[in-house]
Motif scaffolding. Structure first.
Motif, short mmCIF file in Angstrom:
data_model
loop_
_atom_site.label_atom_id
_atom_site.label_comp_id
_atom_site.label_asym_id
_atom_site.label_seq_id
_atom_site.Cartn_x
_atom_site.Cartn_y
_atom_site.Cartn_z
N ALA A 1 -1.18 -4.55 8.94
CA ALA A 1 -2.04 -3.46 9.41
C ALA A 1 -1.15 -2.33 9.90
O ALA A 1 -0.92 -2.17 11.10
N PRO A 2 -0.61 -1.53 8.97
CA PRO A 2 0.31 -0.47 9.36
C PRO A 2 -0.38 0.56 10.26
O PRO A 2 -1.58 0.79 10.18
N VAL B 1 2.16 7.89 1.14
CA VAL B 1 2.38 6.75 2.02
C VAL B 1 1.06 6.27 2.61
O VAL B 1 0.70 5.08 2.52
N TYR B 2 0.31 7.18 3.21
CA TYR B 2 -0.88 6.75 3.95
C TYR B 2 -2.05 6.42 3.03
O TYR B 2 -2.91 5.62 3.40
N ARG B 3 -2.08 7.00 1.83
CA ARG B 3 -3.10 6.59 0.87
C ARG B 3 -2.85 5.16 0.41
O ARG B 3 -3.80 4.37 0.25
N THR B 4 -1.58 4.81 0.20
CA THR B 4 -1.25 3.43 -0.20
C THR B 4 -1.54 2.46 0.94
O THR B 4 -2.00 1.33 0.70
N GLN B 5 -1.28 2.88 2.17
CA GLN B 5 -1.62 2.02 3.31
C GLN B 5 -3.11 1.72 3.35
O GLN B 5 -3.52 0.60 3.67
N GLU B 6 -3.92 2.72 3.02
CA GLU B 6 -5.37 2.50 3.04
C GLU B 6 -5.81 1.44 2.03
O GLU B 6 -6.80 0.74 2.26
N VAL C 1 -7.25 -5.15 -0.21
CA VAL C 1 -6.43 -6.32 -0.53
C VAL C 1 -6.60 -7.39 0.55
O VAL C 1 -6.74 -8.58 0.24
N ASN C 2 -6.61 -6.99 1.81
CA ASN C 2 -6.78 -7.95 2.89
C ASN C 2 -8.15 -8.64 2.81
O ASN C 2 -8.27 -9.84 3.09
N ASP D 1 5.52 -1.46 -2.92
CA ASP D 1 5.28 -0.02 -3.14
C ASP D 1 5.46 0.77 -1.84
O ASP D 1 6.04 1.86 -1.83
N LEU D 2 4.94 0.21 -0.76
CA LEU D 2 5.04 0.90 0.52
C LEU D 2 6.48 1.05 0.98
O LEU D 2 6.87 2.10 1.51
#
Length: 235
Positions: A124-125, A153-158, A163-164, A204-205
């Motif tokens: 959970a970044p 970065v933050y789009r990939t984090q979303e 996935v979770n 990727d992150l």
């Protein structure tokens, strides 16, 4: 009787009036120029001071973003996160959770027991700094390359949220296998696939974090090992 004082000639009066008018006009013009110059100088100084304040705020926020990205990178590469997911993936792959695999109820039960003893450890970044910057006017004062790197970065984090969610669904499917004694192959494959998807996003992150840090002139991140870069010897 006294003699009348001589009156100045009309031409002399006109010359005197013309000279006074020129002096007044020059003074008025000088004062107008001085007022305009003062206003322009004041506006310039105000704009310069505002630009300095904005530049300081942008530098401040850049520092906070760098700290947030470094913290998220450290979280992913910690033994609690990516290496743990790699170990879980190997556990399920070895237990038969791969195409063509032949898992038994016993091997599925052992893998499931290992999962529930250790946990999924879903990442959970942090994104509080990014959300604050995105809601302000500061993005408009940042370099476009910086903004694009941060957005990636933050789009990939979303994407981790979906996935979770798939991880929880896969874990529930494994519980049903254990409880009902049904064929474990498909639920085992689903868990292996989930772990591979999760590791893919994490890899990727890591790459996007490093690109963003380089773009923000934060200096290189600590050298990554094969392990903390998400490399999977089984791949």
């Amino acid at each position: 009787m006294t003699e009348a004082e001589p009156q100045p000639a009309p031409s002399s009066r006109r010359f005197a009036l013309s000279r006074r008018w020129r002096r007044w006009a020059l003074r008025a013009a000088f004062e107008c120029v001085l007022i305009v110059f003062s206003v322009v100088l004041a506006l310039s100084l105000t704009g310069w001071a505002e630009d300095r304040r904005t530049a300081r705020r942008v530098d401040e926020m850049r520092g906070y973003l760098i700290a947030e990205i470094r913290a998220n990178r450290a979280m992913l590469t910690d033994a609690y996160m990516m290496p743990h997911h790699e170990a879980l993936k190997r556990t399920f792959a070895l237990a038969g959770g791969v195409p063509g695999g032949q898992p038994t109820r016993e091997s599925a039960a052992r893998a499931t027991d290992h999962l529930f003893r250790t946990g999924l450890h879903q990442p959970a970044p942090r994104d509080a700094v990014w959300n604050s910057v995105a809601a302000s006017e500061l993005l408009g004062h940042m370099e476009m390359e910086d903004v694009l790197a941060l957005a990636r970065v933050y789009r990939t984090q979303e994407s981790l949220e979906g996935v979770n969610r798939a991880g929880y669904e896969s874990a529930i499917g494994l519980l049903e296998v254990t409880a009902q004694g049904s064929d474990p192959h498909l639920p085992m494959m689903r868990m292996t696939l989930y772990l591979e998807d999760l590791l893919g996003v994490e890899r990727d992150l890591i790459g996007l974090y490093d690109q963003a840090l380089a773009e923000l002139d934060a200096g290189p991140a600590p050298a990554a090992t094969r392990k903390d870069d998400g490399g999977d010897p089984a791949r």
